[in-house]
Design a protein around this motif. Sequence first.
Motif, PDB file in Angstrom:
ATOM      1  N   LYS A 156       0.604  -1.304  -0.001  1.00  0.00           N
ATOM      2  CA  LYS A 156       0.100  -0.085   0.176  1.00  0.00           C
ATOM      3  C   LYS A 156       0.794   1.341   0.071  1.00  0.00           C
ATOM      4  CE  LYS A 156      -3.724  -2.506   2.552  1.00  0.00           C
ATOM      5  NZ  LYS A 156      -4.282  -2.178   3.989  1.00  0.00           N
ATOM      6  N   GLY A 157       2.062   0.942   0.150  1.00  0.00           N
ATOM      7  CA  GLY A 157       3.042   2.395   0.518  1.00  0.00           C
ATOM      8  C   GLY A 157       2.924   2.986   1.721  1.00  0.00           C
ATOM      9  N   GLU A 158       3.717   4.138   1.872  1.00  0.00           N
ATOM     10  CA  GLU A 158       3.652   4.702   3.109  1.00  0.00           C
ATOM     11  C   GLU A 158       2.318   5.450   3.532  1.00  0.00           C
ATOM     12  OE1 GLU A 158       6.843   7.507   3.300  1.00  0.00           O
ATOM     13  OE2 GLU A 158       5.832   9.046   2.038  1.00  0.00           O
ATOM     14  N   VAL A 159       1.900   5.645   4.708  1.00  0.00           N
ATOM     15  CA  VAL A 159       0.899   6.387   5.411  1.00  0.00           C
ATOM     16  C   VAL A 159       1.364   7.570   5.976  1.00  0.00           C
ATOM     17  CG1 VAL A 159      -1.399   6.328   6.643  1.00  0.00           C
ATOM     18  CG2 VAL A 159      -0.553   4.261   5.621  1.00  0.00           C
ATOM     19  N   LEU A 160       1.303   8.858   5.495  1.00  0.00           N
ATOM     20  CA  LEU A 160       2.125   9.968   5.862  1.00  0.00           C
ATOM     21  C   LEU A 160       1.568  10.309   7.291  1.00  0.00           C
ATOM     22  CD1 LEU A 160       1.984  12.351   2.948  1.00  0.00           C
ATOM     23  CD2 LEU A 160       4.157  11.581   4.030  1.00  0.00           C
ATOM     24  N   GLU A 161       0.253   9.837   7.721  1.00  0.00           N
ATOM     25  CA  GLU A 161      -0.493  10.387   9.070  1.00  0.00           C
ATOM     26  C   GLU A 161       0.214   9.631   9.923  1.00  0.00           C
ATOM     27  OE1 GLU A 161      -3.300  11.191   5.910  1.00  0.00           O
ATOM     28  OE2 GLU A 161      -2.096   9.302   6.267  1.00  0.00           O
ATOM     29  N   THR A 162       1.123   8.470   9.931  1.00  0.00           N
ATOM     30  CA  THR A 162       1.787   7.800  10.916  1.00  0.00           C
ATOM     31  C   THR A 162       3.100   8.518  11.309  1.00  0.00           C
ATOM     32  OG1 THR A 162       3.074   6.404   9.287  1.00  0.00           O
ATOM     33  CG2 THR A 162       0.641   5.503  10.096  1.00  0.00           C
ATOM     34  N   LYS A 163       3.510   9.671  10.776  1.00  0.00           N
ATOM     35  CA  LYS A 163       4.701  10.051  10.884  1.00  0.00           C
ATOM     36  C   LYS A 163       4.794  10.810  12.344  1.00  0.00           C
ATOM     37  CE  LYS A 163       5.938  13.594   8.705  1.00  0.00           C
ATOM     38  NZ  LYS A 163       6.500  14.625   7.846  1.00  0.00           N
ATOM     39  N   SER A 164       3.538  11.357  12.717  1.00  0.00           N
ATOM     40  CA  SER A 164       3.707  12.182  14.012  1.00  0.00           C
ATOM     41  C   SER A 164       4.014  11.024  15.145  1.00  0.00           C
ATOM     42  CB  SER A 164       2.225  12.741  14.138  1.00  0.00           C
ATOM     43  OG  SER A 164       1.194  11.572  14.341  1.00  0.00           O
TER      44      SER A 164
END
Length: 263
Positions: A156-164
Amino acid sequence: MKAWLLFLLCIFSIASHAVIKRHDVPAESYLLNDAPEYLIDLPHEGHGVLIHEQWVVTVAHTIFYDYRGIELKIGLNHYQIENVFIHPEFKKPSKSLLTGDLAPLMSFLKARSDIALIKLSSPISSVQPVSLYKNTNEIGKVITVFGKGATGDGLKGEVLETKSSKQLNQFQNIVDGAEANWLTFKFDKPPNVLPLEGMHGSGDSGGPSITYRENKAFLVGLSSWQFAYGDISDFKAGLYDTTAYQVRVSSYVNWIMEIMHHE
């Protein structure tokens, strides 16, 4: 969100690349409780690596503004940044490169030198710096890469929301290319891959790629960018078969030594 801004968020403006993981391995397998002490969080985003008692190396695109006077936490203490030295062959892309076909941007990124040095105002005695890898036989080396940014998996690729969450992860890969100033590796799809096969994503540019020799760590590369093709609006970071580009430390040893010697 404009396409060029989305691309910046996914590739290089949000400093650092985190860990995109195998879809068939528990995500917890990549987690680390303790970071290597030479791994340093930079003021805005991204990482640096302690390579000398008074010097930190990183990728140039993690230097977002004037960091002089800002403190870095290294080990248990804080140290002030005295100066920053950006490689003279580093350039920022023009807005015209951030729309449409990705080929011109890929050529631009390959041509620049994405590396910088940070000088601390006082030396550190409590943390052991990592050694620079000075040989040019990187191809075939297994590397361990560290990062704290966005996560996801190769399907699925990266999930930007998990960066926090800023969780520390590691992954492994095998260097399969060495071209001038860059090392490359591909995020291969299971089953015939490393147990912790992975790819960097949005959250830890400048983080170290480490190889070990007789249990001693050597800095081989710095996380920098991912190769992409097609239209920028269709780009998705961290998918299987994506190629990662790492700053090739061995190509910059002379520049690093010259700056440290004269400063």
